[in-house]
Design a protein around this motif. Structure first.
Motif, short mmCIF file in Angstrom:
data_model
loop_
_atom_site.label_atom_id
_atom_site.label_comp_id
_atom_site.label_asym_id
_atom_site.label_seq_id
_atom_site.Cartn_x
_atom_site.Cartn_y
_atom_site.Cartn_z
N LEU A 1 0.83 -1.21 0.00
CA LEU A 1 0.00 0.00 0.00
C LEU A 1 0.87 1.26 0.00
CD1 LEU A 1 -2.75 -1.14 2.51
CD2 LEU A 1 -3.13 -0.54 0.10
N ALA A 2 1.93 1.23 0.79
CA ALA A 2 2.85 2.38 0.83
C ALA A 2 3.53 2.58 -0.52
CB ALA A 2 3.89 2.19 1.93
N ALA A 3 3.93 1.49 -1.16
CA ALA A 3 4.58 1.59 -2.47
C ALA A 3 3.66 2.24 -3.49
CB ALA A 3 5.03 0.21 -2.95
N PHE A 4 2.40 1.83 -3.50
CA PHE A 4 1.45 2.44 -4.43
C PHE A 4 1.18 3.90 -4.06
CE2 PHE A 4 0.66 -1.68 -6.23
CZ PHE A 4 0.21 -1.39 -7.51
N GLY A 5 1.12 4.18 -2.77
CA GLY A 5 0.89 5.56 -2.32
C GLY A 5 2.04 6.49 -2.68
N ASN A 6 3.26 5.94 -2.71
CA ASN A 6 4.46 6.74 -3.01
C ASN A 6 4.89 6.62 -4.47
OD1 ASN A 6 4.66 7.48 -0.29
ND2 ASN A 6 5.83 5.64 0.20
N ASN A 7 4.12 5.89 -5.26
CA ASN A 7 4.47 5.63 -6.67
C ASN A 7 5.84 4.97 -6.82
OD1 ASN A 7 2.09 6.62 -7.90
ND2 ASN A 7 2.81 8.70 -7.57
N THR A 8 6.14 4.07 -5.90
CA THR A 8 7.40 3.31 -5.97
C THR A 8 7.14 1.83 -6.23
OG1 THR A 8 7.42 3.07 -3.56
CG2 THR A 8 8.67 4.92 -4.48
N ASN A 9 5.90 1.51 -6.58
CA ASN A 9 5.54 0.11 -6.82
C ASN A 9 6.27 -0.44 -8.04
OD1 ASN A 9 3.54 2.14 -7.78
ND2 ASN A 9 2.82 0.43 -9.04
N ARG A 10 6.59 -1.73 -7.98
CA ARG A 10 7.25 -2.43 -9.08
C ARG A 10 6.24 -3.07 -10.03
NH1 ARG A 10 12.45 -3.40 -9.08
NH2 ARG A 10 13.64 -2.88 -7.25
N SER A 11 5.10 -3.44 -9.49
CA SER A 11 4.11 -4.15 -10.29
C SER A 11 2.91 -3.26 -10.57
CB SER A 11 3.67 -5.43 -9.56
OG SER A 11 3.06 -5.09 -8.35
N LYS A 12 2.01 -3.76 -11.40
CA LYS A 12 0.85 -2.98 -11.81
C LYS A 12 -0.34 -3.14 -10.87
CE LYS A 12 2.15 -3.14 -16.64
NZ LYS A 12 1.86 -3.63 -17.98
#
Length: 132
Positions: free
Chosen positions: A8-19
């Protein structure tokens, strides 16, 4: 739990690796950066008899309703004991995450194997974020 928070944090920070949030959570749960490795490590196999299901939602009512619907659809039963650590699971976690006895002894306090394993696995998840 920590895998979901990290995803959730990765998506919130736009640092996610996946879609997708599902795949991002899997990457963190496996402590891997690559989807293939994460799926090999954490994916359901033909021998799988029990699974843990993670449901993420904005409120308890929606999550509860989703879990109830899912259980009805698969003719399943909620059993939180699947999350309890057994000797078999401890050995499997050590193998899957490459945790050696020296590392365990270094982290373990008061002979608390469960806490040591949790701490090490959470550390592996955190490393996924730092390897960007």
């Amino acid at each position: 739990y920590f895998a979901a928070l990290n995803a959730l944090a990765a998506f919130g920070n736009n640092t996610n690796r996946s879609k997708t949030l599902v795949m991002e959570t899997l990457l963190y749960a496996a402590g891997e950066r690559q989807i293939t490795k994460a799926t090999d490590k954490m994916g359901i196999k033909s021998s799988t008899k029990e699974v843990a299901v993670l449901t993420i939602g904005k409120d308890r009512k929606t999550v509860g309703s989703t879990v109830s619907t899912m259980l009805r659809n698969v003719d399943g039963q909620r059993d939180d004991r699947v999350l309890e650590l057994s000797e078999y699971k401890s050995e499997l976690i050590k193998k899957v995450f490459g945790i050696g006895e020296t590392e365990l002894e270094t982290v373990m306090e008061e002979d608390d194997l469960e806490k040591a394993l949790i701490d090490i696995v959470i550390e592996r998840m955190a490393l996924v974020s730092s390897e960007r």
